[in-house]
Design an enzyme around this catalytic site. Structure first.
Site, PDB file in Angstrom:
ATOM      1  CG  ASP A 200     -68.944 -31.074 -26.431  1.00 54.03           C
ATOM      2  OD1 ASP A 200     -69.152 -31.488 -27.588  1.00 54.03           O
ATOM      3  OD2 ASP A 200     -69.850 -30.673 -25.670  1.00 54.03           O
ATOM      4  CG  HIS A 250     -68.190 -28.741 -21.443  1.00 53.76           C
ATOM      5  ND1 HIS A 250     -68.904 -27.688 -21.966  1.00 53.76           N
ATOM      6  CD2 HIS A 250     -68.368 -29.786 -22.303  1.00 53.76           C
ATOM      7  CE1 HIS A 250     -69.478 -28.067 -23.114  1.00 53.76           C
ATOM      8  NE2 HIS A 250     -69.174 -29.338 -23.325  1.00 53.76           N
ATOM      9  CB  CYS A 354     -67.858 -21.405 -21.744  1.00 52.59           C
ATOM     10  SG  CYS A 354     -67.894 -22.477 -20.300  1.00 52.59           S
TER      11      CYS A 354
END
Length: 370
Positions: A200, A250, A354
Protein backbone atom coordinates in the site's frame (compact mmCIF):
# COMPACT_ATOMS: atom_id res chain seq x y z
CA UNK A 1 -0.19 11.36 -37.36
CA UNK A 2 3.21 10.92 -38.96
CA UNK A 3 6.19 9.28 -37.29
CA UNK A 4 7.94 12.59 -36.66
CA UNK A 5 4.88 13.89 -34.81
CA UNK A 6 4.84 11.09 -32.23
CA UNK A 7 6.08 12.21 -28.82
CA UNK A 8 8.43 9.60 -27.33
CA UNK A 9 9.77 11.53 -24.33
CA UNK A 10 7.74 12.72 -21.31
CA UNK A 11 6.44 16.26 -21.57
CA UNK A 12 7.61 18.56 -18.77
CA UNK A 13 5.04 19.06 -16.05
CA UNK A 14 3.18 22.26 -16.86
CA UNK A 15 3.37 24.85 -14.05
CA UNK A 16 0.14 26.34 -12.75
CA UNK A 17 -0.48 29.97 -11.78
CA UNK A 18 1.61 29.61 -8.63
CA UNK A 19 4.62 28.42 -10.64
CA UNK A 20 4.39 24.86 -9.32
CA UNK A 21 3.97 21.82 -11.57
CA UNK A 22 0.51 20.28 -11.92
CA UNK A 23 1.65 17.59 -9.46
CA UNK A 24 4.43 18.36 -6.98
CA UNK A 25 4.56 16.61 -3.62
CA UNK A 26 7.88 15.52 -2.14
CA UNK A 27 7.20 15.58 1.58
CA UNK A 28 4.60 15.62 4.34
CA UNK A 29 5.01 19.18 5.70
CA UNK A 30 5.82 21.98 3.24
CA UNK A 31 3.03 24.39 2.30
CA UNK A 32 0.00 22.54 0.97
CA UNK A 33 -1.56 23.77 -2.27
CA UNK A 34 -3.71 20.92 -3.62
CA UNK A 35 -5.22 17.80 -2.03
CA UNK A 36 -7.69 14.95 -2.43
CA UNK A 37 -10.12 14.31 0.43
CA UNK A 38 -11.87 10.94 0.66
CA UNK A 39 -15.55 10.08 0.83
CA UNK A 40 -17.31 7.58 3.11
CA UNK A 41 -20.26 6.94 0.81
CA UNK A 42 -20.97 3.21 0.24
CA UNK A 43 -18.20 2.12 2.58
CA UNK A 44 -18.58 -1.52 3.56
CA UNK A 45 -16.71 -4.17 5.51
CA UNK A 46 -15.46 -6.98 3.23
CA UNK A 47 -16.39 -10.59 3.82
CA UNK A 48 -13.80 -11.94 6.26
CA UNK A 49 -13.55 -15.40 4.71
CA UNK A 50 -11.36 -13.66 2.12
CA UNK A 51 -7.75 -14.07 3.38
CA UNK A 52 -6.80 -10.66 2.06
CA UNK A 53 -9.59 -9.02 4.07
CA UNK A 54 -8.52 -10.83 7.26
CA UNK A 55 -4.95 -9.68 6.66
CA UNK A 56 -5.84 -6.06 5.89
CA UNK A 57 -8.74 -5.41 8.25
CA UNK A 58 -8.34 -7.50 11.41
CA UNK A 59 -4.93 -9.20 11.42
CA UNK A 60 -4.91 -9.46 15.23
CA UNK A 61 -8.17 -11.42 15.44
CA UNK A 62 -8.42 -15.21 15.36
CA UNK A 63 -10.60 -17.04 12.86
CA UNK A 64 -13.15 -17.65 15.62
CA UNK A 65 -13.29 -13.93 16.45
CA UNK A 66 -13.73 -13.07 12.77
CA UNK A 67 -16.91 -15.11 12.66
CA UNK A 68 -18.57 -12.78 15.17
CA UNK A 69 -18.11 -9.65 13.03
CA UNK A 70 -20.88 -7.98 11.08
CA UNK A 71 -19.79 -7.45 7.48
CA UNK A 72 -21.30 -5.56 4.57
CA UNK A 73 -22.61 -2.00 4.61
CA UNK A 74 -21.47 0.28 7.42
CA UNK A 75 -24.40 1.78 9.39
CA UNK A 76 -25.85 4.87 7.71
CA UNK A 77 -25.32 7.08 10.77
CA UNK A 78 -21.57 6.42 10.74
CA UNK A 79 -21.38 7.20 7.02
CA UNK A 80 -23.43 10.39 7.36
CA UNK A 81 -21.47 11.71 10.33
CA UNK A 82 -18.16 10.91 8.65
CA UNK A 83 -19.16 12.71 5.48
CA UNK A 84 -20.19 15.69 7.61
CA UNK A 85 -16.75 15.73 9.20
CA UNK A 86 -15.04 15.39 5.81
CA UNK A 87 -17.12 18.28 4.43
CA UNK A 88 -15.95 20.49 7.32
CA UNK A 89 -12.36 19.46 6.59
CA UNK A 90 -12.79 20.39 2.92
CA UNK A 91 -14.24 23.79 3.81
CA UNK A 92 -11.36 24.47 6.21
CA UNK A 93 -8.75 23.54 3.62
CA UNK A 94 -10.40 25.74 0.99
CA UNK A 95 -10.43 28.56 3.53
CA UNK A 96 -6.66 28.13 3.80
CA UNK A 97 -6.31 28.55 0.04
CA UNK A 98 -5.94 24.85 -0.74
CA UNK A 99 -7.56 23.36 -3.86
CA UNK A 100 -9.62 20.32 -2.82
CA UNK A 101 -10.57 17.35 -5.02
CA UNK A 102 -12.98 14.53 -4.15
CA UNK A 103 -13.16 11.01 -5.62
CA UNK A 104 -16.13 10.06 -7.75
CA UNK A 105 -18.78 8.13 -5.83
CA UNK A 106 -18.28 4.39 -6.30
CA UNK A 107 -20.79 1.65 -5.44
CA UNK A 108 -18.60 -0.73 -3.47
CA UNK A 109 -21.32 -3.38 -3.21
CA UNK A 110 -20.76 -4.42 -6.85
CA UNK A 111 -19.00 -7.78 -7.09
CA UNK A 112 -15.97 -8.37 -9.28
CA UNK A 113 -13.14 -10.85 -9.52
CA UNK A 114 -10.47 -12.70 -11.44
CA UNK A 115 -10.27 -16.36 -12.49
CA UNK A 116 -8.94 -17.09 -8.97
CA UNK A 117 -11.27 -15.15 -6.64
CA UNK A 118 -14.33 -12.93 -6.28
CA UNK A 119 -15.10 -10.08 -3.91
CA UNK A 120 -16.95 -6.79 -3.57
CA UNK A 121 -15.47 -3.37 -2.89
CA UNK A 122 -14.41 -1.66 0.33
CA UNK A 123 -14.21 2.14 0.50
CA UNK A 124 -13.13 5.45 -1.02
CA UNK A 125 -12.47 6.89 2.43
CA UNK A 126 -8.64 6.72 2.40
CA UNK A 127 -7.14 7.99 -0.89
CA UNK A 128 -3.69 7.96 0.76
CA UNK A 129 -3.69 4.17 0.93
CA UNK A 130 -3.31 3.29 -2.74
CA UNK A 131 -1.63 6.30 -4.39
CA UNK A 132 1.96 7.37 -3.82
CA UNK A 133 2.93 10.82 -5.09
CA UNK A 134 6.67 11.33 -5.57
CA UNK A 135 7.45 14.74 -6.98
CA UNK A 136 5.48 15.09 -10.22
CA UNK A 137 4.78 11.34 -10.46
CA UNK A 138 1.56 9.60 -9.44
CA UNK A 139 2.14 5.92 -8.64
CA UNK A 140 -0.80 3.54 -8.26
CA UNK A 141 0.39 0.87 -5.84
CA UNK A 142 -0.40 -2.88 -5.92
CA UNK A 143 -2.47 -3.34 -2.78
CA UNK A 144 -2.61 -6.83 -1.22
CA UNK A 145 -6.32 -6.24 -0.49
CA UNK A 146 -8.56 -7.82 -3.12
CA UNK A 147 -11.57 -5.66 -2.29
CA UNK A 148 -9.56 -2.54 -3.23
CA UNK A 149 -8.61 -3.77 -6.70
CA UNK A 150 -10.63 -1.13 -8.58
CA UNK A 151 -10.89 1.51 -5.88
CA UNK A 152 -8.74 4.02 -7.72
CA UNK A 153 -11.18 4.18 -10.62
CA UNK A 154 -12.88 6.93 -8.60
CA UNK A 155 -9.73 9.06 -8.98
CA UNK A 156 -8.89 8.18 -12.58
CA UNK A 157 -10.50 11.37 -14.03
CA UNK A 158 -8.29 13.50 -11.79
CA UNK A 159 -5.17 11.48 -12.63
CA UNK A 160 -5.91 11.77 -16.34
CA UNK A 161 -6.28 15.54 -16.00
CA UNK A 162 -2.92 15.68 -14.23
CA UNK A 163 -1.42 13.57 -17.02
CA UNK A 164 -2.67 15.99 -19.67
CA UNK A 165 -1.15 18.85 -17.66
CA UNK A 166 2.27 17.21 -17.67
CA UNK A 167 2.42 14.86 -14.69
CA UNK A 168 3.84 11.35 -14.86
CA UNK A 169 1.25 8.61 -14.17
CA UNK A 170 2.50 5.12 -13.34
CA UNK A 171 0.86 1.95 -12.10
CA UNK A 172 2.58 -1.03 -10.51
CA UNK A 173 2.13 -4.46 -12.10
CA UNK A 174 -1.44 -5.58 -11.49
CA UNK A 175 -1.15 -8.23 -8.74
CA UNK A 176 -2.80 -11.63 -9.10
CA UNK A 177 -3.41 -11.97 -5.32
CA UNK A 178 -3.54 -15.77 -5.24
CA UNK A 179 -4.34 -17.62 -2.04
CA UNK A 180 -0.63 -18.56 -1.81
CA UNK A 181 0.23 -14.91 -1.08
CA UNK A 182 -1.56 -15.07 2.27
CA UNK A 183 0.24 -17.01 4.98
CA UNK A 184 -0.53 -18.04 8.55
CA UNK A 185 2.05 -17.16 11.20
CA UNK A 186 3.00 -19.41 14.16
CA UNK A 187 0.26 -17.80 16.26
CA UNK A 188 -2.42 -18.75 13.73
CA UNK A 189 -2.80 -15.17 12.48
CA UNK A 190 -2.59 -13.90 8.89
CA UNK A 191 0.70 -12.82 7.36
CA UNK A 192 1.87 -11.59 3.96
CA UNK A 193 4.05 -13.71 1.70
CA UNK A 194 6.40 -12.95 -1.16
CA UNK A 195 4.58 -14.50 -4.13
CA UNK A 196 4.56 -11.17 -5.99
CA UNK A 197 5.16 -7.44 -5.32
CA UNK A 198 2.39 -5.93 -3.19
CA UNK A 199 2.25 -2.87 -0.96
CA UNK A 200 0.00 0.00 0.00
CA UNK A 201 1.13 3.56 -0.63
CA UNK A 202 0.47 4.23 3.06
CA UNK A 203 3.46 2.00 3.83
CA UNK A 204 5.61 4.89 2.56
CA UNK A 205 6.51 8.28 4.03
CA UNK A 206 8.20 10.99 1.95
CA UNK A 207 11.02 13.26 3.06
CA UNK A 208 12.26 15.14 0.02
CA UNK A 209 14.63 12.86 -1.88
CA UNK A 210 14.21 10.15 0.75
CA UNK A 211 11.41 7.61 1.08
CA UNK A 212 10.76 5.38 4.11
CA UNK A 213 9.16 2.01 3.29
CA UNK A 214 7.69 -0.11 6.07
CA UNK A 215 7.91 -3.85 5.49
CA UNK A 216 4.76 -5.25 7.10
CA UNK A 217 1.53 -7.12 6.49
CA UNK A 218 0.54 -4.42 3.98
CA UNK A 219 3.87 -4.23 2.13
CA UNK A 220 6.30 -7.03 1.32
CA UNK A 221 9.97 -7.21 0.34
CA UNK A 222 9.13 -7.69 -3.34
CA UNK A 223 7.03 -4.53 -3.19
CA UNK A 224 10.07 -2.70 -1.81
CA UNK A 225 12.20 -4.11 -4.63
CA UNK A 226 9.72 -2.96 -7.27
CA UNK A 227 9.50 0.53 -5.78
CA UNK A 228 13.30 0.83 -5.65
CA UNK A 229 13.51 -0.13 -9.33
CA UNK A 230 10.84 2.40 -10.27
CA UNK A 231 11.96 5.49 -8.38
CA UNK A 232 15.37 5.18 -10.04
CA UNK A 233 13.55 6.39 -13.15
CA UNK A 234 12.35 9.51 -11.32
CA UNK A 235 15.67 10.89 -10.10
CA UNK A 236 18.18 10.61 -7.27
CA UNK A 237 15.82 9.14 -4.67
CA UNK A 238 16.83 6.97 -1.72
CA UNK A 239 14.59 4.39 -0.04
CA UNK A 240 15.10 3.44 3.60
CA UNK A 241 13.52 0.09 4.50
CA UNK A 242 11.91 -0.10 7.93
CA UNK A 243 11.85 -3.66 9.20
CA UNK A 244 10.66 -4.76 12.61
CA UNK A 245 9.11 -1.38 13.41
CA UNK A 246 5.40 -2.19 13.09
CA UNK A 247 4.39 -5.48 11.56
CA UNK A 248 0.75 -4.81 10.82
CA UNK A 249 -0.43 -2.21 8.32
CA UNK A 250 0.46 1.39 7.54
CA UNK A 251 3.26 3.64 8.74
CA UNK A 252 1.53 7.00 9.28
CA UNK A 253 0.29 6.28 12.81
CA UNK A 254 3.80 5.27 13.82
CA UNK A 255 6.01 7.99 12.31
CA UNK A 256 4.89 11.52 11.38
CA UNK A 257 7.25 14.12 9.94
CA UNK A 258 6.32 17.53 11.37
CA UNK A 259 9.05 19.69 9.85
CA UNK A 260 12.74 19.25 8.97
CA UNK A 261 14.47 17.90 12.07
CA UNK A 262 11.30 17.21 14.09
CA UNK A 263 9.43 13.90 14.05
CA UNK A 264 6.45 12.59 16.02
CA UNK A 265 6.94 8.94 17.04
CA UNK A 266 4.61 6.35 18.50
CA UNK A 267 5.98 5.14 21.87
CA UNK A 268 3.80 2.05 21.72
CA UNK A 269 5.63 0.81 18.62
CA UNK A 270 9.10 2.39 18.72
CA UNK A 271 11.47 2.30 21.70
CA UNK A 272 13.87 5.21 22.34
CA UNK A 273 16.80 2.88 21.59
CA UNK A 274 15.19 1.73 18.32
CA UNK A 275 14.59 5.02 16.50
CA UNK A 276 15.21 4.37 12.78
CA UNK A 277 18.87 5.10 12.06
CA UNK A 278 18.33 7.93 9.53
CA UNK A 279 16.30 9.86 12.15
CA UNK A 280 18.63 9.46 15.14
CA UNK A 281 19.91 13.00 14.82
CA UNK A 282 16.39 14.44 14.79
CA UNK A 283 14.43 16.00 17.62
CA UNK A 284 11.81 13.43 18.65
CA UNK A 285 8.38 14.32 19.98
CA UNK A 286 7.01 11.18 21.62
CA UNK A 287 3.27 11.04 21.21
CA UNK A 288 1.63 11.53 24.63
CA UNK A 289 -0.99 9.04 25.87
CA UNK A 290 -4.08 9.34 23.70
CA UNK A 291 -7.62 9.46 24.96
CA UNK A 292 -9.46 6.37 23.83
CA UNK A 293 -13.13 6.57 22.84
CA UNK A 294 -15.55 3.94 24.06
CA UNK A 295 -15.63 1.47 21.17
CA UNK A 296 -17.73 -1.68 20.96
CA UNK A 297 -16.83 -4.27 18.28
CA UNK A 298 -13.28 -4.53 16.86
CA UNK A 299 -12.32 -1.53 14.73
CA UNK A 300 -10.21 -1.15 11.61
CA UNK A 301 -7.66 1.02 13.45
CA UNK A 302 -6.19 1.17 16.94
CA UNK A 303 -6.51 4.27 19.11
CA UNK A 304 -3.14 5.42 17.73
CA UNK A 305 -5.04 6.63 14.66
CA UNK A 306 -5.44 9.91 16.57
CA UNK A 307 -1.75 10.75 15.97
CA UNK A 308 -2.51 10.48 12.25
CA UNK A 309 -2.45 14.21 11.57
CA UNK A 310 -2.16 16.40 8.46
CA UNK A 311 0.49 19.12 8.21
CA UNK A 312 -0.80 22.14 6.27
CA UNK A 313 2.69 23.64 6.42
CA UNK A 314 5.60 23.50 8.85
CA UNK A 315 3.74 25.65 11.39
CA UNK A 316 0.13 24.41 11.13
CA UNK A 317 -1.40 20.97 11.68
CA UNK A 318 -4.92 19.54 11.45
CA UNK A 319 -5.27 17.34 14.54
CA UNK A 320 -7.98 15.32 16.29
CA UNK A 321 -9.85 17.82 18.48
CA UNK A 322 -10.45 15.11 21.10
CA UNK A 323 -6.72 14.79 21.91
CA UNK A 324 -5.82 17.84 24.09
CA UNK A 325 -2.54 16.31 25.31
CA UNK A 326 -1.30 15.80 21.75
CA UNK A 327 -2.46 19.30 20.82
CA UNK A 328 -0.58 20.79 23.77
CA UNK A 329 2.59 18.83 22.92
CA UNK A 330 2.52 20.10 19.33
CA UNK A 331 1.89 23.68 20.43
CA UNK A 332 4.89 23.47 22.77
CA UNK A 333 6.98 22.79 19.65
CA UNK A 334 5.66 25.92 17.95
CA UNK A 335 3.03 24.23 15.79
CA UNK A 336 -0.35 25.93 15.59
CA UNK A 337 -3.05 23.28 15.79
CA UNK A 338 -6.26 23.45 13.78
CA UNK A 339 -8.48 21.03 15.73
CA UNK A 340 -11.01 19.04 13.71
CA UNK A 341 -13.30 16.11 14.34
CA UNK A 342 -13.29 12.78 12.58
CA UNK A 343 -15.73 10.95 14.82
CA UNK A 344 -15.36 7.48 13.33
CA UNK A 345 -11.67 7.46 12.42
CA UNK A 346 -10.97 4.36 14.49
CA UNK A 347 -14.04 2.47 13.28
CA UNK A 348 -13.39 3.20 9.60
CA UNK A 349 -9.62 2.94 9.70
CA UNK A 350 -8.37 6.40 8.81
CA UNK A 351 -7.28 9.69 10.40
CA UNK A 352 -6.57 13.02 8.76
CA UNK A 353 -3.45 11.83 6.94
CA UNK A 354 -5.19 8.67 5.72
CA UNK A 355 -8.28 10.43 4.35
CA UNK A 356 -6.23 12.88 2.29
CA UNK A 357 -3.74 12.72 -0.56
CA UNK A 358 -1.64 15.81 -1.12
CA UNK A 359 -0.80 16.29 -4.78
CA UNK A 360 0.79 19.74 -4.64
CA UNK A 361 3.11 21.09 -1.95
CA UNK A 362 5.73 23.78 -2.33
CA UNK A 363 8.72 21.66 -1.30
CA UNK A 364 11.18 19.94 -3.61
CA UNK A 365 13.56 16.95 -3.58
CA UNK A 366 15.55 18.33 -0.65
CA UNK A 367 18.13 16.34 1.30
CA UNK A 368 16.90 16.55 4.89
CA UNK A 369 19.11 13.81 6.29
CA UNK A 370 22.74 14.61 5.44
Amino acid sequence: MTADQIVTTPAPSTPDRSGLPAVNSWDEFTALREIVVGDATHIRLPEQDDPSAWLSCFPKLTRAELGKLEVGEVPAQIVEETNEDLAVLCDSLRGLGVTVHRPAVVDHSVEFGTPQWRTAGFKSYCPRDLTLVVGSAIIETPSPTRSRYFELFGLRPLFQDYLLRGATWLAAPRPQLPDELYLIDPDGLPDLGETEPVFDAANVLRLGRDLFYQVSRSGNELGLRWLESTVRLLGDIRIHPLRGVYGYTHIDSTITFLRPGLVLLNPGRIRPDAVPEPLRGWDVLWCPPLRQPVIGPPTLSEHWISMNLLMVDEEHAIVDADQPELIAALEERGITVLPHRLRHAQVLGGGFHCVTLDTVRTGGPENYLD
